[in-house]
Design an enzyme around this catalytic site. Structure first.
Site, PDB file in Angstrom:
ATOM      1  N   PRO A  77       0.889  -1.150   0.201  1.00 20.60           N
ATOM      2  CA  PRO A  77      -0.054   0.066  -0.016  1.00 20.60           C
ATOM      3  C   PRO A  77       0.870   1.402  -0.104  1.00 20.60           C
ATOM      4  CG  PRO A  77      -0.757  -1.580   1.552  1.00 20.60           C
ATOM      5  CD  PRO A  77       0.545  -2.009   1.403  1.00 20.60           C
ATOM      6  N   CYS A  78       0.539   2.143  -0.848  1.00 24.06           N
ATOM      7  CA  CYS A  78       1.504   3.360  -1.001  1.00 24.06           C
ATOM      8  C   CYS A  78       1.240   4.677  -0.126  1.00 24.06           C
ATOM      9  CB  CYS A  78       1.278   3.852  -2.544  1.00 24.06           C
ATOM     10  SG  CYS A  78      -0.456   4.279  -3.040  1.00 24.06           S
TER      11      CYS A  78
END
Length: 418
Positions: A115-116
């Site tokens: 996840p960014c």
């Protein structure tokens, strides 16, 4: 060649590798709606390869339920979709499930990106501590565990540009050290999806690793320029779609406005003659937003001018802060050769993705967003509840995805090396 997709999301990265001829062993994803999307996509491939594409079309037409569709998928294919959080507590169970699907084969590649949000500049700006204490900062350590366990020949790690600046580059530096310690030569690329044929300016970091025992060269992804010599415009994504007003459309099968398919849709693989149109559905808007949209579209059509929030009439302003996010209302420029970046915030509202047609005066539909991301029209995005479409879930999956067309070009280049 086989691959495992970690943090798979809706499968944009996987789709590109599958189109390039790779075989998925497993997709690991925490979000259950995205896992249903992956399973529906598995049905698409399985039914098409077994000459039962009509069953898939029946589902898109609403003639059969999602459960009835899934009944056509062998258990071995069901097992490839692993709805689980990648973590120290779950990894052994995930390894076991993947190993059952391997049937003695080796893993040639691992692809995916954690996840960014913890690395993104916007995410850090909205966090009280700049995301410093967010556990997602360290999800790359889990990725490394999978590299150490399966020792694939190569890997592809995708993330946002903010990874370079997060904690002054500390995380990126540590990633590179961990990857090299696991036996991989690596190269970090800063790539724009536009160079890969996607009609979108979407710049991301791609880290490619090749195990030192393999002896292959890491392909120069900066040399890929797919269809950039063509004069395609964002309008090419919309011309065959029926006009809609806000709150209109259908999740299930509906008719295209044109039977003819333009050159871009064919070359990109977005639409073929056998495809049907689904999820061309828009969100409803209130009168105030519609008035703002009309102003934004009119300005754009009058010389590509962008709307500045501070310039709106007083009765249309709802935010006290007029200096931050001044472009919170933005038209998708049909007359440009690339759209602005598609992000997951589109799941919350459509203000940043206003359709360029003043007569329609709305934000873009699910299918239009999917096309900007280069997803094929035969790709269906699932919600959480059985047989009920979800705009929010679909938009979030699309916004978070790697454009499949970009992934396909990367996959093809890596295939040459292997």
């Amino acid at each position: 060649m086989t691959f495992i997709d970690l943090f798979a999301g809706a499968g944009g990265l996987s789709e590109g590798f599958i189109q390039a001829g790779y075989t998925p062993i497993a997709h690991v994803e925490i979000d259950s709606a995205a896992c249903k999307t992956l399973k529906t996509r598995s049905c698409y491939y399985y039914l098409r390869e077994n000459h039962r594409y009509d069953v898939y079309l029946d589902y898109l037409s609403g003639k059969i339920t999602r459960d009835e569709l899934y009944n056509h998928l062998p258990e071995s294919e069901h097992a490839k979709i692993i709805n689980s959080a990648i973590s120290t507590e779950n990894n052994e169970q995930i390894f076991s499930q993947i190993n059952n699907s391997l049937n003695g084969r080796e893993v040639d590649l691992i692809i995916g990106g954690p996840p960014c949000q913890a690395y993104s500049v916007v995410g850090r700006s909205r966090s009280a501590d700049g995301m410093q204490n967010d556990a997602r900062n360290y999800m790359y350590l889990e990725y490394v565990k999978y590299l150490n366990y399966y020792r694939p020949k190569m890997f592809v790690f995708e993330n946002v540009l903010g990874l370079q600046s997060a904690q002054n580059g500390k995380y990126l530096t540590d990633m590179q050290q961990k990857f090299r310690k696991s036996g991989y030569e690596i190269e970090v690329f800063r790539l724009n999806a536009r160079a890969f044929g996607v009609l979108q300016n979407r710049v991301r970091l791609i880290i490619v690793g090749c195990h030192i025992d393999v002896g292959a060269n890491i392909p120069d992804l900066k040399q890929i320029n797919f269809m950039t010599d063509k004069k395609f415009l964002v309008a090419d994504l919309f011309t065959d779609l029926p006009a809609l007003q806000n709150g209109e459309g259908s999740f299930k099968r509906c008719n295209y406005a044109k039977n003819t398919i333009n050159e871009y849709l064919v070359a990109s693989g977005i639409r073929s003659q056998e495809d049907v149109l689904t999820q061309h559905v828009t969100r409803p808007h209130n009168d105030q937003d519609l008035e703002i949209y009309r102003i934004a579209i009119t300005k754009w059509l009058s010389g590509q001018q962008r709307l500045d929030y501070a310039d709106l009439p007083k009765h249309l302003k709802t935010h006290k802060n007029e200096t931050a996010f001044t472009d919170r209302f933005k038209v998708v420029g049909a007359d440009l050769n690339a759209s602005h970046t598609m992000v997951a915030h589109i799941s919350k509202d459509g203000h940043y993705y206003i359709h360029p047609d003043l007569k329609q005066n709305r934000s873009i539909s699910i299918r239009e967003a999917a096309r900007i991301q280069s997803f094929p029209d035969n790709y269906y995005f699932e919600g959480y509840k059985s047989n009920l479409g979800s705009r929010t879930a679909a938009f979030r999956q699309i916004g978070n995805a790697v454009p499949p067309l970009m992934a396909k070009q990367i996959a093809a280049k890596m295939k040459e090396m292997l």
